[in-house]
Design a protein around this motif. Structure first.
Motif, PDB file in Angstrom:
ATOM      1  N   GLU A 179       3.040  -8.667  12.141  1.00 10.65           N
ATOM      2  CA  GLU A 179       2.854  -8.731  11.186  1.00 10.65           C
ATOM      3  C   GLU A 179       2.205  -7.601  10.457  1.00 10.65           C
ATOM      4  OE1 GLU A 179       4.755 -11.898   8.388  1.00 10.65           O
ATOM      5  OE2 GLU A 179       6.638 -11.678   9.496  1.00 10.65           O
ATOM      6  N   LEU A 180       0.950  -8.747  10.586  1.00  7.75           N
ATOM      7  CA  LEU A 180      -0.791  -8.027  10.164  1.00  7.75           C
ATOM      8  C   LEU A 180      -0.895  -6.325  10.743  1.00  7.75           C
ATOM      9  CD1 LEU A 180      -2.719 -11.062  10.942  1.00  7.75           C
ATOM     10  CD2 LEU A 180      -1.561 -10.685   8.796  1.00  7.75           C
ATOM     11  N   GLN A 181      -0.487  -6.862  11.924  1.00  7.01           N
ATOM     12  CA  GLN A 181      -0.884  -5.576  12.802  1.00  7.01           C
ATOM     13  C   GLN A 181       0.241  -4.223  11.972  1.00  7.01           C
ATOM     14  OE1 GLN A 181      -2.056  -5.064  15.477  1.00  7.01           O
ATOM     15  NE2 GLN A 181      -2.353  -2.375  15.289  1.00  7.01           N
ATOM     16  N   ASP A 182       1.148  -4.317  11.588  1.00  3.79           N
ATOM     17  CA  ASP A 182       2.571  -3.696  10.482  1.00  3.79           C
ATOM     18  C   ASP A 182       1.182  -2.993   9.688  1.00  3.79           C
ATOM     19  OD1 ASP A 182       4.107  -3.446  12.219  1.00  3.79           O
ATOM     20  OD2 ASP A 182       5.908  -5.574  12.023  1.00  3.79           O
ATOM     21  N   GLU A 183       0.557  -4.745   8.883  1.00  6.49           N
ATOM     22  CA  GLU A 183       0.221  -4.321   7.554  1.00  6.49           C
ATOM     23  C   GLU A 183      -1.177  -3.350   7.655  1.00  6.49           C
ATOM     24  OE1 GLU A 183      -2.393  -7.092   4.123  1.00  6.49           O
ATOM     25  OE2 GLU A 183      -0.004  -8.145   5.314  1.00  6.49           O
ATOM     26  N   LEU A 184      -1.358  -3.513   8.932  1.00  5.99           N
ATOM     27  CA  LEU A 184      -2.869  -2.713   8.827  1.00  5.99           C
ATOM     28  C   LEU A 184      -2.354  -1.438   8.777  1.00  5.99           C
ATOM     29  CD1 LEU A 184      -6.017  -3.110   9.774  1.00  5.99           C
ATOM     30  CD2 LEU A 184      -5.191  -3.098  12.092  1.00  5.99           C
ATOM     31  N   GLU A 185      -1.613  -0.995  10.283  1.00  2.00           N
ATOM     32  CA  GLU A 185      -0.911   0.178  10.642  1.00  2.00           C
ATOM     33  C   GLU A 185       0.007   0.660   8.722  1.00  2.00           C
ATOM     34  OE1 GLU A 185      -1.365   2.061  13.242  1.00  2.00           O
ATOM     35  OE2 GLU A 185      -2.498  -0.003  14.541  1.00  2.00           O
ATOM     36  N   ALA A 186      -0.084   0.043   8.393  1.00  2.19           N
ATOM     37  CA  ALA A 186       0.937   0.619   6.684  1.00  2.19           C
ATOM     38  C   ALA A 186      -0.553   1.239   6.147  1.00  2.19           C
ATOM     39  CB  ALA A 186       1.465  -0.424   5.994  1.00  2.19           C
ATOM     40  N   ILE A 187      -2.083   0.517   6.218  1.00  2.00           N
ATOM     41  CA  ILE A 187      -3.320   0.868   5.203  1.00  2.00           C
ATOM     42  C   ILE A 187      -2.913   1.875   6.094  1.00  2.00           C
ATOM     43  CG2 ILE A 187      -5.547   0.152   4.718  1.00  2.00           C
ATOM     44  CD1 ILE A 187      -4.430  -2.405   4.379  1.00  2.00           C
ATOM     45  N   LEU A 188      -3.371   2.153   7.294  1.00  2.00           N
ATOM     46  CA  LEU A 188      -3.811   3.616   7.898  1.00  2.00           C
ATOM     47  C   LEU A 188      -3.082   4.560   7.419  1.00  2.00           C
ATOM     48  CD1 LEU A 188      -5.705   4.954   9.837  1.00  2.00           C
ATOM     49  CD2 LEU A 188      -4.043   4.266  11.781  1.00  2.00           C
ATOM     50  N   ARG A 189      -1.514   4.407   7.256  1.00  2.51           N
ATOM     51  CA  ARG A 189      -0.511   5.708   7.350  1.00  2.51           C
ATOM     52  C   ARG A 189      -1.184   5.765   5.775  1.00  2.51           C
ATOM     53  NH1 ARG A 189       3.613   2.831  10.448  1.00  2.51           N
ATOM     54  NH2 ARG A 189       3.964   1.766   8.250  1.00  2.51           N
ATOM     55  N   GLY A 190      -1.435   4.905   4.577  1.00  4.35           N
ATOM     56  CA  GLY A 190      -1.134   5.106   2.959  1.00  4.35           C
ATOM     57  C   GLY A 190      -2.309   6.364   3.113  1.00  4.35           C
ATOM     58  N   VAL A 191      -3.335   5.715   4.089  1.00  2.00           N
ATOM     59  CA  VAL A 191      -4.617   6.764   3.576  1.00  2.00           C
ATOM     60  C   VAL A 191      -5.059   7.990   4.283  1.00  2.00           C
ATOM     61  CG1 VAL A 191      -7.192   7.098   5.169  1.00  2.00           C
ATOM     62  CG2 VAL A 191      -6.646   4.158   3.857  1.00  2.00           C
ATOM     63  N   VAL A 192      -4.013   8.773   5.387  1.00  7.55           N
ATOM     64  CA  VAL A 192      -3.638   9.763   5.795  1.00  7.55           C
ATOM     65  C   VAL A 192      -3.243  10.517   5.166  1.00  7.55           C
ATOM     66  CG1 VAL A 192      -2.462  11.114   7.340  1.00  7.55           C
ATOM     67  CG2 VAL A 192      -3.424   8.455   8.523  1.00  7.55           C
ATOM     68  N   ILE A 193      -1.770   9.774   4.261  1.00  6.41           N
ATOM     69  CA  ILE A 193      -0.995  10.765   3.388  1.00  6.41           C
ATOM     70  C   ILE A 193      -2.167  10.781   2.108  1.00  6.41           C
ATOM     71  CG2 ILE A 193       0.760  10.056   1.912  1.00  6.41           C
ATOM     72  CD1 ILE A 193       1.641   8.474   4.197  1.00  6.41           C
ATOM     73  N   GLY A 194      -2.798   9.900   2.034  1.00  7.90           N
ATOM     74  CA  GLY A 194      -3.211   9.763   1.000  1.00  7.90           C
ATOM     75  C   GLY A 194      -4.583  10.797   0.863  1.00  7.90           C
ATOM     76  N   LEU A 195      -5.149  11.127   2.149  1.00  5.17           N
ATOM     77  CA  LEU A 195      -6.707  11.923   1.996  1.00  5.17           C
ATOM     78  C   LEU A 195      -5.727  13.658   1.841  1.00  5.17           C
ATOM     79  CD1 LEU A 195      -8.638  10.724   4.992  1.00  5.17           C
ATOM     80  CD2 LEU A 195      -9.467  10.656   2.748  1.00  5.17           C
ATOM     81  N   ARG A 196      -4.577  13.587   2.405  1.00  8.24           N
ATOM     82  CA  ARG A 196      -3.683  14.779   2.337  1.00  8.24           C
ATOM     83  C   ARG A 196      -3.491  15.453   1.200  1.00  8.24           C
ATOM     84  NH1 ARG A 196       2.005  14.908   4.491  1.00  8.24           N
ATOM     85  NH2 ARG A 196       2.280  13.589   2.066  1.00  8.24           N
ATOM     86  N   MET A 224       0.594  -1.400  -0.426  1.00  8.53           N
ATOM     87  CA  MET A 224       0.005   0.154  -0.154  1.00  8.53           C
ATOM     88  C   MET A 224       0.930   1.368   0.305  1.00  8.53           C
ATOM     89  SD  MET A 224      -3.499  -1.107  -0.375  1.00  8.53           S
ATOM     90  CE  MET A 224      -3.475   0.879   0.346  1.00  8.53           C
ATOM     91  N   PRO A 225       1.919   1.549   0.476  1.00  9.21           N
ATOM     92  CA  PRO A 225       2.337   3.160   0.986  1.00  9.21           C
ATOM     93  C   PRO A 225       3.451   3.485  -0.619  1.00  9.21           C
ATOM     94  CG  PRO A 225       3.344   1.667   2.613  1.00  9.21           C
ATOM     95  CD  PRO A 225       1.999   0.632   1.885  1.00  9.21           C
ATOM     96  N   ARG A 226       3.864   2.193  -1.087  1.00 12.70           N
ATOM     97  CA  ARG A 226       4.453   2.264  -2.405  1.00 12.70           C
ATOM     98  C   ARG A 226       3.662   2.474  -3.805  1.00 12.70           C
ATOM     99  NH1 ARG A 226       8.625  -2.891  -3.536  1.00 12.70           N
ATOM    100  NH2 ARG A 226       9.323  -1.446  -1.490  1.00 12.70           N
ATOM    101  N   ARG A 227       2.124   1.608  -3.622  1.00 13.47           N
ATOM    102  CA  ARG A 227       1.065   2.518  -4.404  1.00 13.47           C
ATOM    103  C   ARG A 227       0.922   3.766  -3.930  1.00 13.47           C
ATOM    104  NH1 ARG A 227      -4.034   1.391  -5.143  1.00 13.47           N
ATOM    105  NH2 ARG A 227      -3.972   0.026  -3.632  1.00 13.47           N
ATOM    106  N   ARG A 228       0.627   4.461  -3.095  1.00 11.40           N
ATOM    107  CA  ARG A 228       0.680   5.527  -3.105  1.00 11.40           C
ATOM    108  C   ARG A 228       1.460   6.205  -3.134  1.00 11.40           C
ATOM    109  NH1 ARG A 228      -4.114   4.954  -3.400  1.00 11.40           N
ATOM    110  NH2 ARG A 228      -5.166   3.245  -2.157  1.00 11.40           N
ATOM    111  N   MET A 229       2.639   6.211  -2.386  1.00 16.51           N
ATOM    112  CA  MET A 229       4.004   6.762  -3.191  1.00 16.51           C
ATOM    113  C   MET A 229       3.956   7.251  -4.391  1.00 16.51           C
ATOM    114  SD  MET A 229       7.384   6.834  -1.966  1.00 16.51           S
ATOM    115  CE  MET A 229       7.274   6.190  -0.429  1.00 16.51           C
ATOM    116  N   ARG A 230       4.063   5.753  -5.450  1.00 19.05           N
ATOM    117  CA  ARG A 230       3.969   5.915  -6.629  1.00 19.05           C
ATOM    118  C   ARG A 230       2.615   6.954  -7.285  1.00 19.05           C
ATOM    119  NH1 ARG A 230       4.965   0.237  -6.983  1.00 19.05           N
ATOM    120  NH2 ARG A 230       3.277   0.343  -7.278  1.00 19.05           N
TER     121      ARG A 230
END
Length: 469
Positions: free
Chosen positions: A399-416, A12-18
């Motif tokens: 690992e699942l917790q990290d994955e969940l948090e990565a999705i959350l960070r991607g949403v926050v960045i995407g909203l911004r 998710m983060p990498r896709r959002r970054m692109r």
């Protein structure tokens, strides 16, 4: 670690970054395109407002004062970087130039007020005054028009129109007797020669600027060979004939030493007007009037013509009505750019607003990456939730917790940055909290089972040790 726990999660983060990088690049390109479009609109507007306009100036003979003044005006316009340009069209004489003007084949012309005034002529400026000097032999003063009518008169003027003007003023009929009493003076004849030839009066019609420079009057005055007479009924004549104006020969105008006249003398005269077609725009004539009045010194001819340019008469009862553009400048009523083009600017801004909205919509639909709805990411979160029950170790849960948090960070960045819209954000939030709590419960479950199994292992070891002993 189970196979389910090791299943790779979405990047998710990498896709959002692109997506963010691509969107920012397109925003930069769009900004550059907007600047280019704005510059093009400004340049086009300036070109539209400042585009050159060519005015046809009809003049008489190329060596005459009208043609020379027109040439000087063309030079002044060029030197002042004016948008106006002149095309000078010479004619055989000024009467033909006025005919061309009357046929609407010219925008500008110069006329003397005793000429036939074209009905569409509007005054811009008074270029020159012609004075009528009533001269008699020394000591033989002419006291009235009635007395003048009894004398044989020589007219010193550029053409026959001078003699016709005098006959008209004196109300002499066009018969052989009148023609004999009012004659054009032979070219180059002096006052002394005319008086010797039997003329009782000489009427000279000349530019005021030339009269001031003529040194011959001082020579006549020193010899005491002429008398300058006032025209006693100048005001009545000017009222009767609108083409004629009241004029004054100022003290010492003809000769400073001795002073001729010794005091101001009232006479009559004519005006030379620069005229424009009535259909010319107010803006064009206003710009032309400004250039003329601000550059009087450059427009004066060497022989004195147009050396004292005066504002045109702006009263409605003027003999030649002033053009509205000239009147605005003369009366200091020239409208500002905003006042002149306020209506046009309003329409232009409205049009630009509509065009801008359309352009922005096209940009959003075609060039810009469409923002992803937050609710669409709930699927990835629920996928993590399904894998929680198969996580059999704390490491798998981490690992699942990290994955969940990565999705959350991607949403926050995407909203911004706009790559994710807030549409469905409540659904995403509900899904995130559900999976987060699920991971927490699974973590507690694994910890309880780990704590229960560990004490049993210890007891077994102790028993075995005791039996061995």
């Amino acid at each position: 670690m189970s196979a389910e726990a090791a299943t790779p999660h979405p990047k998710m983060p990498r896709r959002r970054m692109r997506a963010v990088k691509s969107n920012r690049t397109q925003i930069l390109l769009f900004s550059i395109l907007t600047l280019v479009l704005t510059a093009a609109v400004v340049w086009g507007g300036r070109t539209l407002l400042r585009n050159s306009e060519t005015l046809v100036f009809a003049v008489g003979d190329t060596s005459g004062p009208e043609a020379r003044f027109a040439a000087g005006l063309a030079t002044v316009l060029k030197n002042n970087s004016s948008r106006l340009r002149l095309k000078i069209v010479p004619n055989g004489d000024n009467a033909k130039a006025l005919s061309q003007f009357d046929r609407k084949e010219a925008h500008l012309a110069i006329l003397r007020t005793d000429a036939r005034i074209p009905p569409r002529a509007r005054a811009l400026a008074i270029l020159e005054h012609d004075l009528l000097l009533l001269i008699s032999p020394n000591g033989k003063k002419i006291k009235s028009i009635a007395e003048l009518k009894k004398k044989k008169i020589a007219v010193v003027a550029d053409n026959e129109s001078g003699a016709a003007l005098v006959r008209n003023i004196l109300e002499l009929s066009d018969n052989p007797d009148a023609a004999a009493r009012v004659q054009m003076a032979p070219p180059g004849a002096t006052f002394d020669q005319l008086f010797a030839a039997g003329f009782g009066a000489v009427i000279k019609i000349a530019h005021a600027s030339q009269i001031v420079k003529d040194k011959s009057y001082a020579q006549y005055a020193r010899r005491g060979s002429f008398t300058l007479n006032a025209i006693d009924s100048a005001k009545a004549i000017a009222r009767k004939y609108p083409a004629i104006s009241e004029e004054t020969v100022a003290t010492g105008m003809l000769s400073a030493s001795p002073a001729v006249p010794a005091e101001d003398v009232e006479t009559i005269g004519l005006e030379w007007l620069l005229v424009a077609q009535s259909r010319l725009s107010t803006t064009t004539v206003g710009d032309l009037a400004r250039i003329i009045y601000e550059n009087k010194a450059e427009l004066a001819l060497p022989d004195g013509f147009a050396s004292k340019i005066e504002p045109a008469e702006t009263d409605k009862d003027a003999f030649v009505v002033a053009h509205p553009g000239a009147a605005e400048y003369i009366n200091d009523e020239t409208k500002s750019f905003v006042e002149r083009y306020s209506d046009l600017m309003y329409v232009a801004l409205l049009a630009l607003s509509i065009i801008g909205s359309i352009f922005a919509a096209i940009y959003a639909k075609v060039t810009r990456i469409a923002p992803e709805k937050a609710s669409q990411l709930a699927t990835a979160i629920l996928d993590i939730g399904e894998r929680v029950e198969y996580a059999n170790s704390l490491d798998a849960l981490d690992e699942l917790q990290d994955e969940l948090e990565a999705i959350l960070r991607g949403v926050v960045i995407g909203l911004r940055d706009g790559t994710i819209s807030s549409d469905g954000l409540d659904t995403f939030k509900l899904g995130y909290e559900f999976v987060r709590d699920e991971i927490g419960l699974r973590r507690e479950h694994l910890k309880r089972h780990a704590a229960h199994d560990h004490p049993q292992d210890d007891k077994v070891v102790v028993v075995k040790t005791a039996q061995s002993a």
